[in-house]
Design a protein around this motif. Structure first.
Motif, short mmCIF file in Angstrom:
data_model
loop_
_atom_site.label_atom_id
_atom_site.label_comp_id
_atom_site.label_asym_id
_atom_site.label_seq_id
_atom_site.Cartn_x
_atom_site.Cartn_y
_atom_site.Cartn_z
N HIS A 96 0.81 -1.23 0.00
CA HIS A 96 0.00 0.00 0.00
C HIS A 96 0.83 1.27 0.00
CE1 HIS A 96 0.99 -1.25 3.93
NE2 HIS A 96 0.16 -0.49 4.60
N SER A 97 2.16 1.16 0.10
CA SER A 97 2.98 2.38 0.03
C SER A 97 3.36 2.68 -1.42
CB SER A 97 4.25 2.22 0.87
OG SER A 97 5.04 1.16 0.36
N LEU A 98 3.07 1.74 -2.34
CA LEU A 98 3.50 1.93 -3.73
C LEU A 98 2.43 2.62 -4.56
CD1 LEU A 98 5.45 -1.40 -4.35
CD2 LEU A 98 6.37 0.89 -3.92
N THR A 99 2.34 3.94 -4.39
CA THR A 99 1.42 4.73 -5.22
C THR A 99 2.13 5.02 -6.55
OG1 THR A 99 2.34 6.76 -4.36
CG2 THR A 99 0.44 5.84 -3.18
N ARG A 100 1.34 5.50 -7.51
CA ARG A 100 1.91 5.86 -8.81
C ARG A 100 3.02 6.91 -8.64
NH1 ARG A 100 -0.21 4.60 -13.73
NH2 ARG A 100 -2.22 3.97 -12.91
N GLU A 101 2.72 7.90 -7.76
CA GLU A 101 3.69 8.99 -7.54
C GLU A 101 4.97 8.44 -6.90
OE1 GLU A 101 2.50 11.84 -4.65
OE2 GLU A 101 4.12 13.22 -5.17
N LYS A 102 4.81 7.58 -5.89
CA LYS A 102 5.98 7.02 -5.21
C LYS A 102 6.83 6.20 -6.20
CE LYS A 102 7.23 6.91 -1.42
NZ LYS A 102 8.33 7.66 -0.78
N LEU A 103 6.16 5.41 -7.03
CA LEU A 103 6.89 4.57 -7.99
C LEU A 103 7.67 5.44 -8.97
CD1 LEU A 103 4.10 1.93 -8.37
CD2 LEU A 103 6.47 1.37 -7.77
N SER A 104 7.05 6.54 -9.39
CA SER A 104 7.74 7.41 -10.34
C SER A 104 8.97 8.05 -9.66
CB SER A 104 6.73 8.43 -10.86
OG SER A 104 7.29 9.66 -11.04
N GLN A 105 8.83 8.41 -8.37
CA GLN A 105 9.98 8.97 -7.64
C GLN A 105 11.10 7.93 -7.52
OE1 GLN A 105 8.27 10.11 -3.89
NE2 GLN A 105 7.54 12.07 -4.66
N LEU A 106 10.72 6.69 -7.23
CA LEU A 106 11.73 5.64 -7.06
C LEU A 106 12.49 5.41 -8.36
CD1 LEU A 106 9.75 3.09 -4.82
CD2 LEU A 106 11.47 4.76 -4.09
N LYS A 107 11.76 5.45 -9.48
CA LYS A 107 12.41 5.31 -10.80
C LYS A 107 13.42 6.43 -11.00
CE LYS A 107 11.58 3.05 -14.22
NZ LYS A 107 12.27 1.80 -14.61
N GLN A 108 12.93 7.65 -10.69
CA GLN A 108 13.77 8.84 -10.86
C GLN A 108 15.07 8.73 -10.06
OE1 GLN A 108 11.24 12.28 -10.12
NE2 GLN A 108 13.07 13.56 -9.95
N LEU A 109 14.99 8.07 -8.90
CA LEU A 109 16.17 7.93 -8.04
C LEU A 109 17.12 6.82 -8.49
CD1 LEU A 109 14.26 8.28 -4.67
CD2 LEU A 109 16.10 9.80 -5.42
N GLY A 110 16.70 6.05 -9.48
CA GLY A 110 17.57 4.98 -10.00
C GLY A 110 17.30 3.62 -9.37
N ILE A 111 16.26 3.52 -8.53
CA ILE A 111 15.92 2.22 -7.95
C ILE A 111 15.46 1.32 -9.11
CG2 ILE A 111 14.43 0.99 -6.27
CD1 ILE A 111 16.03 3.28 -4.90
#
Ligand code: SF4
Length: 199
Positions: A96-111
């Motif tokens: 439940h912590s994986l929102t669309r916004e969070k996932l996009s931030q994680l991608k941006q960080l190189g995860i």
């Protein structure tokens, strides 16, 4: 080749079976914790820039960490280490912590790898271990992560849970197998037995 493990100990609630260094209700300390963590990295890695092969964010629930704090940690790692070209940067997440916004931030960080703590696709079993997500949220998280471009996802399942029997475990496992046929991004799974410690 070196690997870095970064421990982020904050959770939305403390699961009663969990004996990790993980704490609920302390997210107000996140900024301070990250500052100390960065001081520690600066203190430990002084001279030449060693090559780093993998970074693993564990916890706790690292996916609850703010973008700014994850960005600060990635920043200091980039300053202190050479990142190899095929580097794996993995982060543990609750569904439940994986929102669309969070996932996009994680991608941006190189995860580039997510490890999702699903534990069971049976809501009664999730309730029995006091998890605060549902089976549906787990499926939605896998779908969103895949849509967001993640191509390397691990799923954690647990066995030996209260109310679980072999048949219900098999249903969860079959669900995982079906999802892995539907989503190429599911590249790995881990099965953990619930271990009860004294007290
Ligand atoms: S979410 Fe994971 S780390 Fe946090 S308390 Fe529950 S089992 Fe432990």
């Amino acid at each position: 080749m070196l690997s870095a493990y970064i421990h982020l100990p904050f959770c939305t609630h403390k699961c009663p079976f969990c004996d990790f260094a993980a704490f609920a209700g302390l997210s107000r300390l996140e900024d301070k914790y990250v500052d100390v963590l960065i001081d520690e990295i600066n203190f430990k890695v002084k001279n030449i820039k060693p090559s780093l092969h993998t970074v693993s964010f564990g916890g706790g629930t690292p996916s609850l960490t703010s973008f700014d704090n994850l960005n600060k940690i990635m920043g200091v790692l980039h300053t202190k280490f050479n990142f190899t070209s095929d580097m794996e940067i993995s982060l543990e997440a609750t569904p439940h912590s994986l929102t669309r916004e969070k996932l996009s931030q994680l991608k941006q960080l190189g995860i580039n790898r997510l490890s999702i703590g699903v534990q069971s696709f049976n809501d009664d079993e999730l309730k029995a271990i006091n998890r605060d997500h549902t089976s549906l949220q787990a499926v939605e998280a896998i779908d969103l992560a895949s849509q967001s471009g993640f191509t390397n996802i691990n799923i954690d399942l647990m066995y030996g849970l209260p109310t679980q029997d072999l048949k219900s475990f098999k249903r969860s496992f079959d669900k995982l197998m079906n999802l892995s046929m539907q989503y190429d991004a599911i590249r790995h799974f881990s099965l953990y037995g619930l271990t009860l410690e004294g007290n």
